[in-house]
Design a protein around this motif. Structure first.
Motif, PDB file in Angstrom:
ATOM      1  N   LYS A  46       1.160  -1.045   0.107  1.00  0.00           N
ATOM      2  CA  LYS A  46      -0.101   0.014  -0.103  1.00  0.00           C
ATOM      3  C   LYS A  46       0.689   1.123   0.263  1.00  0.00           C
ATOM      4  O   LYS A  46       2.158   1.006   1.392  1.00  0.00           O
ATOM      5  N   THR A  47       0.611   2.542  -0.929  1.00  0.00           N
ATOM      6  CA  THR A  47       0.547   3.025  -0.356  1.00  0.00           C
ATOM      7  C   THR A  47       0.324   4.772   0.115  1.00  0.00           C
ATOM      8  O   THR A  47      -1.127   4.782  -0.773  1.00  0.00           O
ATOM      9  N   VAL A  48       0.473   5.331   1.019  1.00  0.00           N
ATOM     10  CA  VAL A  48      -0.051   6.005   1.663  1.00  0.00           C
ATOM     11  C   VAL A  48       0.655   7.658   1.539  1.00  0.00           C
ATOM     12  O   VAL A  48       1.759   7.362   1.696  1.00  0.00           O
ATOM     13  N   GLU A  67       8.614   3.290   7.064  1.00  0.00           N
ATOM     14  CA  GLU A  67       9.318   2.047   5.960  1.00  0.00           C
ATOM     15  C   GLU A  67       9.726   0.846   6.668  1.00  0.00           C
ATOM     16  O   GLU A  67       9.128  -0.047   6.089  1.00  0.00           O
ATOM     17  N   ALA A  68      10.258   1.759   7.845  1.00  0.00           N
ATOM     18  CA  ALA A  68      11.266   0.118   7.670  1.00  0.00           C
ATOM     19  C   ALA A  68      10.952  -0.666   9.078  1.00  0.00           C
ATOM     20  O   ALA A  68      10.528  -1.829   8.773  1.00  0.00           O
ATOM     21  N   LEU A  69      10.121  -0.147   9.764  1.00  0.00           N
ATOM     22  CA  LEU A  69       8.630  -0.603  10.480  1.00  0.00           C
ATOM     23  C   LEU A  69       7.513  -1.330   9.719  1.00  0.00           C
ATOM     24  O   LEU A  69       7.369  -2.408  10.273  1.00  0.00           O
ATOM     25  N   HIS A  70       7.270  -1.256   8.745  1.00  0.00           N
ATOM     26  CA  HIS A  70       5.752  -1.454   8.130  1.00  0.00           C
ATOM     27  C   HIS A  70       6.407  -1.162   6.106  1.00  0.00           C
ATOM     28  O   HIS A  70       6.213  -0.530   5.249  1.00  0.00           O
ATOM     29  N   LYS A 126     -10.077  13.188  -5.793  1.00  0.00           N
ATOM     30  CA  LYS A 126      -8.316  12.871  -6.199  1.00  0.00           C
ATOM     31  C   LYS A 126      -7.778  12.976  -5.226  1.00  0.00           C
ATOM     32  O   LYS A 126      -6.023  13.627  -5.427  1.00  0.00           O
ATOM     33  N   ALA A 127      -7.945  13.725  -3.389  1.00  0.00           N
ATOM     34  CA  ALA A 127      -6.828  13.762  -2.334  1.00  0.00           C
ATOM     35  C   ALA A 127      -6.152  13.100  -2.162  1.00  0.00           C
ATOM     36  O   ALA A 127      -6.141  12.083  -2.323  1.00  0.00           O
ATOM     37  N   SER A 128      -4.839  13.205  -1.443  1.00  0.00           N
ATOM     38  CA  SER A 128      -3.975  12.099  -0.753  1.00  0.00           C
ATOM     39  C   SER A 128      -5.209  12.043   0.012  1.00  0.00           C
ATOM     40  O   SER A 128      -5.880  12.559   0.689  1.00  0.00           O
ATOM     41  N   ASP A 129      -4.301  10.904   0.885  1.00  0.00           N
ATOM     42  CA  ASP A 129      -5.011  10.180   1.611  1.00  0.00           C
ATOM     43  C   ASP A 129      -4.969  10.719   3.171  1.00  0.00           C
ATOM     44  O   ASP A 129      -5.662  11.131   3.889  1.00  0.00           O
ATOM     45  N   VAL A 130      -3.599  11.385   3.315  1.00  0.00           N
ATOM     46  CA  VAL A 130      -3.183  12.417   4.557  1.00  0.00           C
ATOM     47  C   VAL A 130      -3.414  13.566   3.645  1.00  0.00           C
ATOM     48  O   VAL A 130      -2.466  14.505   2.759  1.00  0.00           O
ATOM     49  N   ILE A 131      -3.760  14.458   4.399  1.00  0.00           N
ATOM     50  CA  ILE A 131      -3.688  16.513   3.829  1.00  0.00           C
ATOM     51  C   ILE A 131      -3.580  16.819   5.473  1.00  0.00           C
ATOM     52  O   ILE A 131      -3.659  17.047   6.274  1.00  0.00           O
ATOM     53  N   VAL A 132      -1.926  17.689   4.844  1.00  0.00           N
ATOM     54  CA  VAL A 132      -2.006  19.172   5.959  1.00  0.00           C
ATOM     55  C   VAL A 132      -2.529  19.949   5.958  1.00  0.00           C
ATOM     56  O   VAL A 132      -3.089  20.333   5.042  1.00  0.00           O
ATOM     57  N   LYS A 353      -7.401   4.154   4.239  1.00  0.00           N
ATOM     58  CA  LYS A 353      -7.926   5.080   5.627  1.00  0.00           C
ATOM     59  C   LYS A 353      -7.425   4.283   6.819  1.00  0.00           C
ATOM     60  O   LYS A 353      -7.082   4.804   7.187  1.00  0.00           O
ATOM     61  N   LYS A 354      -7.320   2.963   6.637  1.00  0.00           N
ATOM     62  CA  LYS A 354      -6.293   2.303   7.832  1.00  0.00           C
ATOM     63  C   LYS A 354      -5.079   2.496   7.812  1.00  0.00           C
ATOM     64  O   LYS A 354      -4.641   2.580   8.698  1.00  0.00           O
ATOM     65  N   GLU A 355      -4.245   2.392   6.726  1.00  0.00           N
ATOM     66  CA  GLU A 355      -3.440   2.762   6.588  1.00  0.00           C
ATOM     67  C   GLU A 355      -2.505   4.202   6.244  1.00  0.00           C
ATOM     68  O   GLU A 355      -2.026   4.158   7.717  1.00  0.00           O
ATOM     69  N   ALA A 356      -3.530   5.303   6.321  1.00  0.00           N
ATOM     70  CA  ALA A 356      -3.626   6.572   6.922  1.00  0.00           C
ATOM     71  C   ALA A 356      -2.949   6.599   8.212  1.00  0.00           C
ATOM     72  O   ALA A 356      -2.621   7.247   8.547  1.00  0.00           O
ATOM     73  N   TRP A 357      -4.245   6.270   9.102  1.00  0.00           N
ATOM     74  CA  TRP A 357      -4.831   6.494  10.642  1.00  0.00           C
ATOM     75  C   TRP A 357      -3.497   5.504  11.393  1.00  0.00           C
ATOM     76  O   TRP A 357      -2.964   6.449  12.121  1.00  0.00           O
ATOM     77  N   GLU A 358      -3.029   4.180  11.015  1.00  0.00           N
ATOM     78  CA  GLU A 358      -1.829   4.034  11.128  1.00  0.00           C
ATOM     79  C   GLU A 358      -0.417   5.068  11.597  1.00  0.00           C
ATOM     80  O   GLU A 358       0.275   4.976  12.376  1.00  0.00           O
ATOM     81  N   PHE A 359      -0.485   5.904  10.525  1.00  0.00           N
ATOM     82  CA  PHE A 359       0.394   6.437  10.107  1.00  0.00           C
ATOM     83  C   PHE A 359       0.443   7.846  10.991  1.00  0.00           C
ATOM     84  O   PHE A 359       1.225   7.609  11.549  1.00  0.00           O
ATOM     85  N   VAL A 360      -0.874   8.802  10.922  1.00  0.00           N
ATOM     86  CA  VAL A 360      -0.800   9.527  11.707  1.00  0.00           C
ATOM     87  C   VAL A 360      -0.679   8.739  13.071  1.00  0.00           C
ATOM     88  O   VAL A 360      -0.077   9.784  13.873  1.00  0.00           O
ATOM     89  N   LYS A 361      -1.119   7.390  13.339  1.00  0.00           N
ATOM     90  CA  LYS A 361      -0.936   7.521  14.643  1.00  0.00           C
ATOM     91  C   LYS A 361       0.406   7.458  15.004  1.00  0.00           C
ATOM     92  O   LYS A 361       0.585   7.992  16.034  1.00  0.00           O
ATOM     93  N   TYR A 362       1.481   7.254  14.330  1.00  0.00           N
ATOM     94  CA  TYR A 362       2.355   6.849  14.849  1.00  0.00           C
ATOM     95  C   TYR A 362       3.698   8.279  14.870  1.00  0.00           C
ATOM     96  O   TYR A 362       4.218   8.144  15.509  1.00  0.00           O
ATOM     97  N   LEU A 363       3.239   8.957  13.553  1.00  0.00           N
ATOM     98  CA  LEU A 363       3.406  10.320  13.830  1.00  0.00           C
ATOM     99  C   LEU A 363       2.984  10.783  15.339  1.00  0.00           C
ATOM    100  O   LEU A 363       3.937  11.896  16.033  1.00  0.00           O
TER     101      LEU A 363
END
Length: 480
Positions: A46-48, A67-70, A126-132, A353-363
Motif C-alpha cells: 500500500k502507498t499512503v 517504512e522500516a517498521l512496515h 482525488k485528494a491524498s490519503d492524509v492532508i496537512v 484509510k486504515k493505513e493512513a490512520w496508522e501513519f498519523v498514529k505513528y506521528l
C-alpha cells in the motif's frame, strides 16, 4: 555571511539548534507538485500519500522509520513547494560551534495556492490519503463529509491511549464535537512580561479580556520627562493586522458559527472590539516605530516553537526579568493559546484509510513526539517529558550538553546556559497542561477581516461601516 544573533535565530528553528547537531532545513526526497504518487507499489503493498505544502526533517524521518517498521507500506510525501531557502550562522559554544538556522516564513500566496489545489482535489475525489490542513477551511470540507472523523478512529482503536495526550489541545481543535484535523505539534502564542516594570501589579492572565488589558495598560503608561512621548509602552510593536487577527481568534465563536453558517460581525461586541483595538494605537499604548523596543511592559513574541524558547526567552528579555503571560481572550475557553503548523486530516474517500490512520498514529507516538526533529511543542505527554529531560542535560554529561558548558552572545553580553531547575521545569509543564485555546480560525474569514479593517485603522472608515462589509462578505462565504 554575517553572524546571526540568537535573538534572530529563534524565528524558526530557535534555540533548539543548540541541542542538535542537525539543522532544521530538509533534504527531501519527495514528489513536488500536484501529480500524485510517482511510484507504483509492488503487489500487495500500500502507498499512503501525504499532501503538504513543504516537507521537513520530521516528516522525512517519520517516512524512513515507518517504512522500516512496515515494509508493506510506502509513504509518499506530496510536496507542493520546495523548502524555502535558509540562512545559517554560528552560535558560540565553549570549544565548539553550534549551527543555527533561520527559515523564511512561507509566502501567503503559496499557502493560498496550496489550499486551492488541495481543496479542488478533495472536491473531485482525488485528494491524498492524509492532508496537512494549514490554510484550509477544514470545517467546510468536514461538513461535506470529505474528511474522516478522527475522534471515531481514536475511540475505536484500543491501542490509542487518549490519556497520553494533552486533552486541552485536542478539545480545542474539535469541530461540532469531533476532531477532523489533529495537530502533530503546536506553537504557543504568548507574551513576555517585564517583571521589573510590573512590580506590584497583579495580572491574572488566566481570565483577563482585552478590555481588562486596556485598563491595565492605561495605568502602566508613563511620561516622566513630560515630552509628550511615553517612556514606557504597555505593549511592544505589533501591526494592526496582527493585533486584529489575535483578537479575532481569541473570540472567533462569538462572531462566526461555521457549522450553522451564521455570522455576527455587525454585532455591538465586534464593533466595540474594533474600537478597542484602534484605541490601543490612538492612546499610545503600543510601541511607536521610533521608540526603544526594550521599553515595554509586554512583548508579543509570536509563536513559541521550542522548549528552549520556553526556558530561555524570559531570561533573554528585560535583563532576565521576563515571564510568560497568556494572551487576553474574549472566549469562554481560557488558557494558553496555540496554533499548529502540522494539523493532519484523513481523506474520507481514501482507499487506504486504515493505513493512513496508522501513519498519523505513528506521528503521534512517543517515539516521534520525543524526536529532536519535531521542531515544535509535542502534543504527546511522554514526548514532552522527553523534550524537557533533554533541557535538563544542558551543560552536563548528558546527550544534550555533551559534557560541555554553553554560552550565548545576547546583545553583546555573554550568557551561560545552565540546566533548568526543577521549579523551572515544573513551570514549563504547567504551561503545557494549560494549553486550551485554538489560536486559528477559518483562514478565509480571517483574511476578510484583515483586509476590510485596514481602512478603519487608517481612519478612512468607521467601525460600523467596516463591520457591515465584513458581515456581508462572511455571510456570503458561509453560504457557498
Amino acid at each position: 555571511m554575517r553572524k546571526l544573533t540568537v535573538k534572530q535565530s529563534v524565528v524558526a528553528c530557535s534555540l533548539v539548534s543548540l541541542l542538535s547537531l542537525t539543522a532544521c532545513s530538509s533534504n527531501t526526497t519527495t514528489t513536488t507538485g500536484d501529480t500524485g504518487s510517482t511510484t507504483t507499489p509492488a503487489t500487495g503493498n500500500k502507498t499512503v500519500t501525504l499532501s503538504v505544502m513543504t516537507s521537513d526533517r520530521f516528516l522525512e524521518l517519520a517516512k524512513q522509520k515507518y517504512e522500516a517498521l512496515h515494509p508493506d507500506t510506502k509513504i509518499n510525501i506530496k510536496e507542493y513547494e520546495a523548502a524555502p531557502q535558509t540562512a545559517t550562522g554560528q552560535g558560540q559554544g565553549q570549544g565548539q560551534q553550534q549551527q543555527m538556522v533561520m527559515v523564511k516564513k512561507p509566502d501567503p500566496k503559496n499557502i493560498e495556492k496550496y489550499a486551492s489545489s488541495v481543496g479542488a482535489e478533495l472536491m473531485s475525489g482525488k485528494a491524498s490519503d492524509v492532508i496537512v490542513t494549514s490554510g484550509l477551511p477544514f470545517q467546510k470540507y468536514a461538513d461535506k463529509k470529505l474528511l474522516e472523523n478522527i475522534s471515531d478512529l481514536m475511540s475505536k482503536d484500543a491501542s490509542f491511549k487518549k490519556d497520553s495526550y494533552y486533552a486541552g489541545i485536542f478539545d480545542a481543535m474539535k469541530y461540532n464535537g469531533s476532531l477532523y484535523t489533529v495537530p502533530i505539534k503546536v506553537g504557543l502564542n504568548m507574551w513576555i512580561g517585564n517583571q521589573a516594570l510590573l512590580s506590584g501589579q497583579q495580572v491574572d492572565d488566566g481570565k483577563w479580556t482585552w478590555s481588562d488589558f486596556k485598563k491595565k495598560a492605561s495605568a502602566l503608561v508613563s511620561d516622566k520627562n513630560n515630552d509628550g512621548k511615553p517612556d514606557t509602552y504597555p505593549l511592544g510593536k505589533i501591526e494592526p493586522d496582527q493585533l486584529i487577527t489575535s483578537m479575532l481568534n481569541s473570540s472567533f465563536s462569538k462572531f462566526a458559527d461555521v457549522g450553522a453558517k451564521k455570522a455576527k460581525f455587525d454585532s455591538p461586541d465586534f464593533i466595540n472590539m474594533l474600537k478597542l483595538a484602534k484605541s490601543l494605537y490612538d492612546d499610545k499604548l503600543i510601541l511607536a516605530d521610533n521608540s526603544d523596543p526594550d521599553n515595554v511592559v509586554f512583548q508579543p513574541k509570536g509563536n513559541v516553537l521550542m522548549y528552549m524558547d520556553m526556558y530561555m526567552m524570559p531570561k533573554m528579555n528585560f535583563d532576565g526579568k521576563g515571564a510568560y503571560y497568556n494572551l487576553p481572550s474574549e472566549s469562554e475557553a481560557k488558557g494558553t493559546q496555540f496554533t499548529s503548523s502540522l494539523p493532519l486530516a484523513i481523506n474520507s474517500k481514501s482507499a487506504n484509510k486504515k493505513e493512513a490512520w496508522e501513519f498519523v498514529k505513528y506521528l503521534l507516538s512517543d517515539e516521534m513526539q520525543s524526536s529532536r526533529e519535531l521542531s515544535g511543542i509535542a502534543v504527546n505527554k511522554n514526548g514532552a517529558k522527553a523534550q524537557i529531560d533533554l533541557l535538563k542535560s544542558l551543560g552536563t554529561a548528558g546527550e544534550g550538553g555533551a559534557g560541555k558548558s554553553m554560552k550565548l552572545n545576547i546583545n553583546g553580553k555573554a550568557m551561560a546556559v545552565t540546566p533548568p531547575t526543577e521549579q523551572e521545569a515544573a513551570a514549563i509543564e504547567k504551561v503545557l497542561n494549560n494549553i486550551s485555546v485554538n489560536g486559528e480560525s477559518d483562514p478565509k474569514i480571517t483574511n476578510i477581516v484583515v483586509e476590510e479593517t485596514a481602512p478603519f485603522f487608517q481612519g478612512q472608515k468607521s467601525a460600523e461601516e467596516v463591520a457591515k462589509v465584513i458581515q456581508n462578505k462572511v455571510s456570503t462565504y458561509l453560504q457557498e
